[in-house]
Design a protein around this motif. Structure first.
Motif, PDB file in Angstrom:
ATOM      1  N   GLU A 240      26.007  -2.526  10.219  1.00 12.31           N
ATOM      2  CA  GLU A 240      27.023  -1.499   9.669  1.00 12.31           C
ATOM      3  C   GLU A 240      27.099  -0.268  10.961  1.00 12.31           C
ATOM      4  OE1 GLU A 240      25.102   1.207   6.818  1.00 12.31           O
ATOM      5  OE2 GLU A 240      23.090  -0.323   6.685  1.00 12.31           O
ATOM      6  N   ALA A 241      27.839   0.637  10.906  1.00 13.81           N
ATOM      7  CA  ALA A 241      27.967   1.728  11.807  1.00 13.81           C
ATOM      8  C   ALA A 241      28.421   3.024  11.126  1.00 13.81           C
ATOM      9  CB  ALA A 241      28.943   1.115  12.890  1.00 13.81           C
ATOM     10  N   HIS A 332      32.165   5.560   7.500  1.00 12.11           N
ATOM     11  CA  HIS A 332      31.227   4.385   7.690  1.00 12.11           C
ATOM     12  C   HIS A 332      31.709   3.072   7.420  1.00 12.11           C
ATOM     13  CE1 HIS A 332      26.869   3.774   7.540  1.00 12.11           C
ATOM     14  NE2 HIS A 332      27.051   2.665   7.102  1.00 12.11           N
ATOM     15  N   ALA A 333      31.365   2.168   8.234  1.00  3.20           N
ATOM     16  CA  ALA A 333      31.644   0.526   7.998  1.00  3.20           C
ATOM     17  C   ALA A 333      30.610  -0.170   8.046  1.00  3.20           C
ATOM     18  CB  ALA A 333      32.899   0.306   9.295  1.00  3.20           C
ATOM     19  N   ILE A 334      30.733  -1.362   7.081  1.00  5.27           N
ATOM     20  CA  ILE A 334      29.841  -2.364   6.818  1.00  5.27           C
ATOM     21  C   ILE A 334      30.515  -3.785   6.960  1.00  5.27           C
ATOM     22  CG2 ILE A 334      28.007  -3.295   5.441  1.00  5.27           C
ATOM     23  CD1 ILE A 334      27.933  -0.634   3.824  1.00  5.27           C
ATOM     24  N   GLU A 335      29.933  -4.640   7.666  1.00  5.12           N
ATOM     25  CA  GLU A 335      30.269  -6.014   7.614  1.00  5.12           C
ATOM     26  C   GLU A 335      29.469  -7.064   7.216  1.00  5.12           C
ATOM     27  OE1 GLU A 335      31.951  -7.842  11.702  1.00  5.12           O
ATOM     28  OE2 GLU A 335      30.286  -8.903  11.421  1.00  5.12           O
ATOM     29  N   LEU A 336      29.977  -7.816   6.477  1.00  2.00           N
ATOM     30  CA  LEU A 336      29.110  -9.126   5.977  1.00  2.00           C
ATOM     31  C   LEU A 336      30.066 -10.317   6.405  1.00  2.00           C
ATOM     32  CD1 LEU A 336      27.291 -10.695   3.965  1.00  2.00           C
ATOM     33  CD2 LEU A 336      29.235 -10.768   2.428  1.00  2.00           C
ATOM     34  N   ARG A 337      28.816 -10.993   7.360  1.00  2.00           N
ATOM     35  CA  ARG A 337      29.350 -12.446   7.784  1.00  2.00           C
ATOM     36  C   ARG A 337      29.338 -13.394   6.706  1.00  2.00           C
ATOM     37  NH1 ARG A 337      26.201 -13.268  13.661  1.00  2.00           N
ATOM     38  NH2 ARG A 337      26.372 -11.095  14.347  1.00  2.00           N
ATOM     39  N   VAL A 338      30.672 -13.835   6.598  1.00  2.00           N
ATOM     40  CA  VAL A 338      30.792 -15.040   5.494  1.00  2.00           C
ATOM     41  C   VAL A 338      30.492 -16.402   6.177  1.00  2.00           C
ATOM     42  CG1 VAL A 338      32.248 -15.877   3.668  1.00  2.00           C
ATOM     43  CG2 VAL A 338      32.456 -13.293   4.353  1.00  2.00           C
ATOM     44  N   TYR A 339      29.315 -16.836   6.093  1.00  2.00           N
ATOM     45  CA  TYR A 339      28.841 -18.095   6.488  1.00  2.00           C
ATOM     46  C   TYR A 339      29.115 -19.254   5.397  1.00  2.00           C
ATOM     47  CZ  TYR A 339      26.793 -16.107  10.538  1.00  2.00           C
ATOM     48  OH  TYR A 339      26.307 -15.820  11.790  1.00  2.00           O
ATOM     49  N   HIS A 391      35.664  -0.081   5.183  1.00  2.00           N
ATOM     50  CA  HIS A 391      35.621   1.205   5.770  1.00  2.00           C
ATOM     51  C   HIS A 391      35.698   2.366   4.805  1.00  2.00           C
ATOM     52  CE1 HIS A 391      37.055   4.882   8.137  1.00  2.00           C
ATOM     53  NE2 HIS A 391      35.899   4.576   8.708  1.00  2.00           N
ATOM     54  N   GLY A 392      34.880   3.155   4.586  1.00  2.00           N
ATOM     55  CA  GLY A 392      34.857   4.229   3.581  1.00  2.00           C
ATOM     56  C   GLY A 392      34.673   5.835   4.234  1.00  2.00           C
ATOM     57  N   LYS A 393      34.853   6.631   3.481  1.00  2.00           N
ATOM     58  CA  LYS A 393      34.582   7.917   3.936  1.00  2.00           C
ATOM     59  C   LYS A 393      33.078   8.371   4.081  1.00  2.00           C
ATOM     60  CE  LYS A 393      38.722  10.019   1.975  1.00  2.00           C
ATOM     61  NZ  LYS A 393      39.511  10.804   1.157  1.00  2.00           N
ATOM     62  N   ARG A 395      28.961   6.206   3.452  1.00  2.00           N
ATOM     63  CA  ARG A 395      28.409   4.612   3.389  1.00  2.00           C
ATOM     64  C   ARG A 395      28.401   4.290   1.913  1.00  2.00           C
ATOM     65  NH1 ARG A 395      22.622   2.817   2.625  1.00  2.00           N
ATOM     66  NH2 ARG A 395      22.461   1.006   4.085  1.00  2.00           N
ATOM     67  N   ASP A 396      28.259   5.341   1.001  1.00  2.00           N
ATOM     68  CA  ASP A 396      28.076   4.595  -0.427  1.00  2.00           C
ATOM     69  C   ASP A 396      29.486   4.157  -0.900  1.00  2.00           C
ATOM     70  OD1 ASP A 396      25.584   5.621  -0.809  1.00  2.00           O
ATOM     71  OD2 ASP A 396      26.052   7.575  -2.004  1.00  2.00           O
ATOM     72  N   GLU A 397      30.489   4.814  -0.462  1.00  2.00           N
ATOM     73  CA  GLU A 397      31.981   4.738  -0.502  1.00  2.00           C
ATOM     74  C   GLU A 397      32.234   3.115   0.214  1.00  2.00           C
ATOM     75  OE1 GLU A 397      36.378   5.761   0.920  1.00  2.00           O
ATOM     76  OE2 GLU A 397      35.127   7.202  -0.162  1.00  2.00           O
ATOM     77  N   ALA A 398      31.594   2.788   1.343  1.00  2.00           N
ATOM     78  CA  ALA A 398      31.974   1.647   2.024  1.00  2.00           C
ATOM     79  C   ALA A 398      30.965   0.321   1.265  1.00  2.00           C
ATOM     80  CB  ALA A 398      31.133   1.800   3.543  1.00  2.00           C
ATOM     81  N   ILE A 399      29.739   0.844   0.872  1.00  2.00           N
ATOM     82  CA  ILE A 399      29.236  -0.106   0.026  1.00  2.00           C
ATOM     83  C   ILE A 399      30.053  -0.800  -1.262  1.00  2.00           C
ATOM     84  CG2 ILE A 399      26.936  -0.645  -1.478  1.00  2.00           C
ATOM     85  CD1 ILE A 399      25.439   1.197   0.534  1.00  2.00           C
ATOM     86  N   GLN A 400      30.357   0.399  -1.964  1.00  2.19           N
ATOM     87  CA  GLN A 400      31.270  -0.004  -3.154  1.00  2.19           C
ATOM     88  C   GLN A 400      32.813  -0.637  -2.922  1.00  2.19           C
ATOM     89  OE1 GLN A 400      29.885   0.356  -6.325  1.00  2.19           O
ATOM     90  NE2 GLN A 400      28.141   1.142  -5.053  1.00  2.19           N
ATOM     91  N   LEU A 401      33.267  -0.601  -1.810  1.00  3.84           N
ATOM     92  CA  LEU A 401      34.230  -1.048  -1.347  1.00  3.84           C
ATOM     93  C   LEU A 401      34.007  -2.556  -0.980  1.00  3.84           C
ATOM     94  CD1 LEU A 401      37.542  -0.878  -1.047  1.00  3.84           C
ATOM     95  CD2 LEU A 401      36.986  -0.113   1.430  1.00  3.84           C
ATOM     96  N   LEU A 402      32.923  -2.646  -0.403  1.00  5.17           N
ATOM     97  CA  LEU A 402      32.712  -4.039   0.135  1.00  5.17           C
ATOM     98  C   LEU A 402      32.289  -4.862  -1.210  1.00  5.17           C
ATOM     99  CD1 LEU A 402      32.271  -5.955   2.465  1.00  5.17           C
ATOM    100  CD2 LEU A 402      29.859  -5.134   2.884  1.00  5.17           C
TER     101      LEU A 402
END
Length: 480
Positions: A240-241, A332-339, A391-393, A395-402
């Motif tokens: 995340e960033a 805020h942006a969070i990435e999940l690597r889909v393996y 990507h959300g406004k 961190r909480d928004e980014a988590i829920q979106l992911l």
């Protein structure tokens, strides 16, 4: 630059082709027989088969790749990440053949490719280092003397490698000799170099990396940090960033340290400087990755920049179009690597046919993908299917979106890390930001996912039963 060869496969090859196309650059794909139907082959302007499915006869075949570049008229080669991306010999061979290597110089790659050489390079630049050896350690007696001096626990690490290979944590003196032998053996097998070094093991560390960018005119900037502490087998799974624990002052200090690391090896292009951050928020230089990182999309989403486009512009000799003071963090942006891995069974690779493969869509959702429905997941390469980034406004928004994007994902035919992503995103330690690189060891067991699946199935059954009863009541209502 009019034509570019991408010496890679999967989602990163697709990613590079997309940016090159926007710049009006023609693209040349290379592929193995296992990848003949892959998306990167279909969307490139030209595609050439390198050989059989094994990497040694295809994506690692340096002379074949350079021959294809010449035959196709490509002027430059982008190595992506993995395979030949940090091979100094390949970079030199590319430039010796009159082609442009989209990346740093062979000297920079060679310096930062060895953790010992990297430490030596940054010593005079006032960059904090974890206490440990500055030269390779080859015998157990020398290792024991060093370990006793810096204090247990210690970390034995392969000088030439990464990805957790040739790495051993030693907590007690009695285990040092056996663990060192294993580390040396694994390093020799993985990298052809058994050199190892010893450093103090930082307890409760966070893995924080800084994205740097430098042009051929002496301009250098950092593009802030990425939090990469959620790992399995020392390899990242969730990134995340920005990081939830860095203050603006600490971010600036780490950014400036990263720029000094880049200066120490005359770095040009996009690179990443990795640090360990301890419980007291002291940070220590770990290594530099002389290439684009898998997790670069989270940086792109909080800065609005296209790192591949910038790589290509730097390779063309252009100056960076901005200064450090022009850069800001947006959301805020969070990435999940889909393996294609089974998170219930120790993250073992899962191969098979993608019978169903449908990706989530919507505002703030990005999927960097390298597969299509109906394709086989080959056994020959890294099992990553795609990267899901939101990507959300906040961190909480980014988590829920992911979480919502994971719910939209449809994959049948192989096991994936999508359920593990849900586990992480819902865990209190992650939600509160109170985690480190031991998250998986401390909080995760495969049976927890099985319990979660059973509970979800039970709730789904109850909801279905409730709906059935309501429907039956409506059917029994008297007709007026």
């Amino acid at each position: 630059m009019k034509k570019l060869l991408i010496a890679n496969r999967g989602e990163i090859a697709v990613r590079v082709i997309q940016s090159a196309r926007k710049m009006g650059i023609q693209t040349v794909a290379v592929y193995s027989t296992a990848d003949r139907n892959s998306p990167h082959v279909k969307i490139a302007d030209e595609a050439y088969c390198l050989g059989g499915p094994e990497s040694s006869t295809s994506y690692l075949a340096q002379d074949k790749i350079i021959a294809v570049a010449k035959e196709s008229g490509a002027e430059a080669i982008h190595p992506g990440y993995g395979f030949l991306s940090e091979n100094a010999g390949f970079a030199k061979k590319v430039t010796d053949n009159g082609l442009v290597f989209v990346g740093p110089s062979p000297t920079s790659i060679e310096t930062m490719g060895s953790k010992l050489a990297a430490k030596a390079a940054v010593l005079k630049y006032d960059i904090p280092l974890v206490p440990g050896t500055e030269e390779a350690v080859k015998d157990a007696k020398q290792a024991m003397d060093i370990a006793r001096e810096i204090g247990f626990p210690v970390l034995i690490k392969a000088s030439a490698g990464g990805g957790g290979k040739g790495m051993r944590i030693v907590e007690k003196e009695k285990d040092l000799e056996s663990q060192m032998s294993r580390a040396i053996s694994e390093a020799e097998a993985a990298f052809g170099d058994g050199s190892v070094f010893i450093e103090k093991y930082v307890t409760s560390p966070r893995h924080i990396e800084i994205q740097v960018l430098a042009d051929q005119h002496g301009n250098r900037v950092h593009l802030f940090e990425r939090e990469c502490s959620i790992q399995r087998r020392h390899q990242k799974v969730v990134e995340e960033a920005p990081s939830s624990v860095l203050t603006p002052a600490l971010r600036d200090r780490m950014g400036q340290a990263a720029l000094r690391v880049a200066e120490s090896c005359d770095y040009v292009g996009a690179g990443t400087v990795e640090f360990l951050l301890d419980a007291d928020h002291s940070f220590y230089f770990l290594e530099m990755n002389t290439r684009l990182q898998v997790e670069h999309p989270v940086t792109e989403m909080i800065t609005g920049l296209d790192l591949v486009k910038l790589q290509l512009e730097v390779a063309m000799g252009k100056e960076l179009p901005f200064k450090q003071e022009d850069l800001t963090i947006d959301g805020h942006a969070i990435e999940l690597r889909v393996y294609a891995e089974d998170p219930v069974d120790g993250f073992l690779p899962s191969t098979g046919t993608l019978e169903t493969y449908r990706l989530p869509e919507g505002p703030g959702i990005r999927v960097d993908n390298g597969f299509e429905e109906g394709m086989e997941v080959p056994i020959y390469y890294d099992p990553m299917l795609a990267k899901l980034v939101c990507h959300g406004k906040s961190r909480d928004e980014a988590i829920q979106l992911l979480l919502e994007a994971i719910r939209q994902y449809r994959v049948k035919g192989v096991a994936t890390t999508l359920p593990f992503g849900t586990f992480v995103l819902k865990h209190e330690a992650f939600v509160t930001g109170d985690f480190d690189t031991h998250f998986v060891k401390d909080h995760y067991r495969g049976e927890l996912l099985e319990e979660q699946h059973r509970e979800e199935a039970r709730l789904a059954a109850l909801l279905a039963l409730r709906q059935y009863r309501e429907d039956q009541k409506k059917l029994r209502l008297p007709i007026a």
